[in-house]
Design a protein around this motif. Structure first.
Motif, PDB file in Angstrom:
ATOM      1  N   GLY A  33       0.835  -1.201   0.000  1.00 18.94           N
ATOM      2  CA  GLY A  33       0.000   0.000   0.000  1.00 18.94           C
ATOM      3  C   GLY A  33       0.863   1.241   0.000  1.00 18.94           C
ATOM      4  N   GLY A  34       0.447   2.232   0.795  1.00 16.97           N
ATOM      5  CA  GLY A  34       1.199   3.477   0.863  1.00 16.97           C
ATOM      6  C   GLY A  34       1.159   4.075   2.252  1.00 16.97           C
ATOM      7  N   ALA A  35       2.271   4.679   2.645  1.00 11.46           N
ATOM      8  CA  ALA A  35       2.360   5.369   3.931  1.00 11.46           C
ATOM      9  C   ALA A  35       3.559   6.295   3.909  1.00 11.46           C
ATOM     10  CB  ALA A  35       2.497   4.368   5.079  1.00 11.46           C
ATOM     11  N   ASN A  36       3.468   7.397   4.621  1.00 16.25           N
ATOM     12  CA  ASN A  36       4.575   8.358   4.710  1.00 16.25           C
ATOM     13  C   ASN A  36       5.023   8.835   3.327  1.00 16.25           C
ATOM     14  OD1 ASN A  36       4.555   8.044   7.521  1.00 16.25           O
ATOM     15  ND2 ASN A  36       5.980   6.316   7.408  1.00 16.25           N
ATOM     16  N   LEU A  37       4.031   9.029   2.436  1.00 15.16           N
ATOM     17  CA  LEU A  37       4.277   9.510   1.068  1.00 15.16           C
ATOM     18  C   LEU A  37       5.233   8.592   0.313  1.00 15.16           C
ATOM     19  CD1 LEU A  37       4.608  13.343   1.779  1.00 15.16           C
ATOM     20  CD2 LEU A  37       2.586  12.083   1.001  1.00 15.16           C
ATOM     21  N   SER A  38       5.116   7.296   0.591  1.00 19.26           N
ATOM     22  CA  SER A  38       5.996   6.312  -0.041  1.00 19.26           C
ATOM     23  C   SER A  38       5.226   5.029  -0.286  1.00 19.26           C
ATOM     24  CB  SER A  38       7.198   6.033   0.856  1.00 19.26           C
ATOM     25  OG  SER A  38       7.910   4.877   0.431  1.00 19.26           O
ATOM     26  N   VAL A  97       7.553 -12.872   7.670  1.00 14.50           N
ATOM     27  CA  VAL A  97       7.521 -14.255   8.153  1.00 14.50           C
ATOM     28  C   VAL A  97       7.121 -14.193   9.607  1.00 14.50           C
ATOM     29  CG1 VAL A  97       8.835 -16.360   8.564  1.00 14.50           C
ATOM     30  CG2 VAL A  97       9.334 -14.965   6.546  1.00 14.50           C
ATOM     31  N   TRP A  98       6.095 -14.974   9.961  1.00 16.85           N
ATOM     32  CA  TRP A  98       5.521 -14.871  11.297  1.00 16.85           C
ATOM     33  C   TRP A  98       5.577 -16.203  12.021  1.00 16.85           C
ATOM     34  CZ3 TRP A  98       1.848 -17.053  14.355  1.00 16.85           C
ATOM     35  CH2 TRP A  98       1.371 -16.308  15.437  1.00 16.85           C
ATOM     36  N   SER A  99       5.843 -16.152  13.321  1.00 17.04           N
ATOM     37  CA  SER A  99       5.665 -17.296  14.209  1.00 17.04           C
ATOM     38  C   SER A  99       5.263 -16.733  15.560  1.00 17.04           C
ATOM     39  CB  SER A  99       6.948 -18.124  14.323  1.00 17.04           C
ATOM     40  OG  SER A  99       7.913 -17.458  15.116  1.00 17.04           O
ATOM     41  N   THR A 100       4.905 -17.598  16.496  1.00 17.12           N
ATOM     42  CA  THR A 100       4.505 -17.108  17.821  1.00 17.12           C
ATOM     43  C   THR A 100       5.688 -16.495  18.557  1.00 17.12           C
ATOM     44  OG1 THR A 100       4.863 -19.317  18.729  1.00 17.12           O
ATOM     45  CG2 THR A 100       2.617 -18.747  18.070  1.00 17.12           C
ATOM     46  N   GLU A 101       6.929 -16.857  18.158  1.00 16.69           N
ATOM     47  CA  GLU A 101       8.111 -16.345  18.841  1.00 16.69           C
ATOM     48  C   GLU A 101       8.602 -15.013  18.283  1.00 16.69           C
ATOM     49  OE1 GLU A 101       7.993 -19.523  17.623  1.00 16.69           O
ATOM     50  OE2 GLU A 101       7.471 -20.410  19.565  1.00 16.69           O
ATOM     51  N   GLU A 102       8.464 -14.831  16.945  1.00 15.00           N
ATOM     52  CA  GLU A 102       8.999 -13.620  16.354  1.00 15.00           C
ATOM     53  C   GLU A 102       8.354 -13.344  15.000  1.00 15.00           C
ATOM     54  OE1 GLU A 102      13.208 -14.417  16.043  1.00 15.00           O
ATOM     55  OE2 GLU A 102      12.974 -15.172  13.993  1.00 15.00           O
ATOM     56  N   VAL A 103       8.527 -12.105  14.545  1.00 10.64           N
ATOM     57  CA  VAL A 103       8.081 -11.725  13.213  1.00 10.64           C
ATOM     58  C   VAL A 103       9.222 -10.985  12.521  1.00 10.64           C
ATOM     59  CG1 VAL A 103       7.036  -9.579  14.081  1.00 10.64           C
ATOM     60  CG2 VAL A 103       6.328 -10.500  11.874  1.00 10.64           C
ATOM     61  N   SER A 104       9.453 -11.319  11.243  1.00 11.70           N
ATOM     62  CA  SER A 104      10.484 -10.650  10.461  1.00 11.70           C
ATOM     63  C   SER A 104       9.839  -9.937   9.285  1.00 11.70           C
ATOM     64  CB  SER A 104      11.514 -11.661   9.943  1.00 11.70           C
ATOM     65  OG  SER A 104      12.216 -12.256  11.013  1.00 11.70           O
ATOM     66  N   VAL A 105      10.298  -8.739   9.006  1.00 10.21           N
ATOM     67  CA  VAL A 105       9.746  -7.904   7.943  1.00 10.21           C
ATOM     68  C   VAL A 105      10.886  -7.463   7.035  1.00 10.21           C
ATOM     69  CG1 VAL A 105       8.493  -5.778   7.415  1.00 10.21           C
ATOM     70  CG2 VAL A 105       7.894  -7.102   9.458  1.00 10.21           C
ATOM     71  N   GLU A 106      10.688  -7.535   5.701  1.00  6.94           N
ATOM     72  CA  GLU A 106      11.749  -7.157   4.774  1.00  6.94           C
ATOM     73  C   GLU A 106      11.134  -6.649   3.474  1.00  6.94           C
ATOM     74  OE1 GLU A 106      15.904  -8.964   2.861  1.00  6.94           O
ATOM     75  OE2 GLU A 106      14.509 -10.290   3.937  1.00  6.94           O
ATOM     76  N   GLY A 107      11.757  -5.609   2.913  1.00  2.00           N
ATOM     77  CA  GLY A 107      11.286  -5.060   1.640  1.00  2.00           C
ATOM     78  C   GLY A 107      11.585  -3.584   1.557  1.00  2.00           C
ATOM     79  N   GLY A 108      10.580  -2.813   1.109  1.00  2.08           N
ATOM     80  CA  GLY A 108      10.781  -1.388   0.962  1.00  2.08           C
ATOM     81  C   GLY A 108       9.633  -0.582   1.552  1.00  2.08           C
ATOM     82  N   ALA A 109       9.964   0.512   2.214  1.00  2.52           N
ATOM     83  CA  ALA A 109       8.982   1.473   2.752  1.00  2.52           C
ATOM     84  C   ALA A 109       9.732   2.758   3.086  1.00  2.52           C
ATOM     85  CB  ALA A 109       8.286   0.921   3.991  1.00  2.52           C
ATOM     86  N   ASN A 110       9.026   3.873   3.101  1.00  4.46           N
ATOM     87  CA  ASN A 110       9.638   5.161   3.429  1.00  4.46           C
ATOM     88  C   ASN A 110      10.806   5.475   2.482  1.00  4.46           C
ATOM     89  OD1 ASN A 110       7.834   5.092   5.580  1.00  4.46           O
ATOM     90  ND2 ASN A 110       9.372   4.415   7.048  1.00  4.46           N
TER      91      ASN A 110
END
Length: 318
Positions: free
Chosen positions: A201-206, A213-226
């Motif tokens: 989607g879009g946020a912060n004019l970007s 990748v999600w699990s009950t212990e941790e979540v990892s996020v990767e890609g592009g934003a801002n």
């Protein structure tokens, strides 16, 4: 201490066995920001909000199925029952302690004249309550099959206030999984797709184009934003968010204090955007205050919590 061994020995009906894929939503459940679709324990790669595990704790009290004016909360072994009862009563539950014949404790919560289903969900949210046993009427109110989904409003979590020297007004729809509104002087329109494991989607004019990748212990996020590369991992047990965003290193340390009855204040410290982060989250009223991005933070979270704030931290980095 009064003993109720018959309440402990009864076989209990599992919520997951009582539900089918076509089970209708319910006002008490949707008003708590939950959904029957989130009852099952999520497998890796099938993310759900951690709070949605709440519904699995609610069981039919088969020993006394007509006991609809009293909730029975089973207390995790090793907890200080006096502190448990003190906290519950301080938060509006009419709770009294009882001992079983297995060396443990439970609380009996009087819900006569109250919305028992709503109180059952509230009681189940406490980490030290391992099960909430409810009467048949309450159980059917929560998990009945003869209700129209269209008659119930979708409950949205909100984050409102100010940070980064600008207003914050976000809505987190926990059923359709969207984040909309505005902050940092720009609109926010983000979609979380659990099947594709994407945040777009879009946020912060970007543009926002992230994989997670999600699990009950941790979540990892990767890609592009801002307008920058984003990569970070939040490990709930270790109390650490680490990675990079906005062309800057990102590291936040925290302790959710889920094993502490009176642990209502959570500090979040570290750095982001080449600036120190020093935040305080109040579990009781949902307020986050302190400093971040070289600016004051003063926001209130409703029907969401620090898990949401940290998972989607890229939104809050100007």
């Amino acid at each position: 201490m009064t003993k109720f061994p018959h309440l402990i020995s009864a076989a209990l009906l599992s919520v997951s066995c009582a539900l089918s894929a076509g089970a209708a939503e319910n006002s008490a459940i949707s008003s708590a920001g939950l959904s029957l679709s989130g009852v099952e324990i999520p497998a890796a790669g099938a993310p759900k909000n951690n709070q949605w595990m709440t519904l699995r704790k609610i069981k039919l009290n088969e020993a006394q199925s007509d006991m609809n004016d009293t909730l029975v909360g089973m207390v995790q072994h090793g907890q200080n029952i006096d502190n448990v009862v003190k906290e519950l009563n301080a938060n509006g539950f009419k709770a009294k302690p009882f001992q079983d014949n297995l060396g443990g404790y439970m609380v009996m919560v009087d819900v006569a004249g109250l919305d028992a289903a709503d109180y059952a969900i509230g009681l189940a949210r406490y980490y030290y309550i391992t099960e909430v046993k409810v009467g048949e009427k309450v159980f059917n109110t929560l998990f009945g099959f003869n209700r129209s989904k269209s008659t119930f409003a979708v409950k949205q979590g909100t984050i409102k206030g100010g940070m980064n020297a600008s207003p914050v007004d976000l809505k987190i729809n926990k059923l359709n999984w969207t984040i909309t509104g505005g902050m940092n002087g720009s609109p926010v329109d983000v979609k979380i797709n659990h099947e594709e494991h994407t945040i777009t989607g879009g946020a912060n004019l970007s543009p926002v184009d992230l994989k997670f990748v999600w699990s009950t212990e941790e979540v990892s996020v990767e890609g592009g934003a801002n307008h920058s590369p984003v990569k970070y991992t939040v490990n709930w047990k270790a109390g650490l968010l680490e990675g990079y965003s906005n062309n800057a290193p990102l590291r936040l340390e925290f302790n959710m204090k889920e094993d502490i009855v009176d642990g209502t204040i959570v500090a979040v410290k570290g750095y982001a955007n080449h600036a120190p982060v020093d935040l305080v989250f109040n579990k009781v009223n949902g307020h986050i205050g302190g400093g971040m991005n070289n600016a004051q933070v003063d926001v209130n979270l409703v029907n969401c919590d620090l898990y949401d704030f940290l998972q989607y931290v890229f939104l809050f980095l100007k």
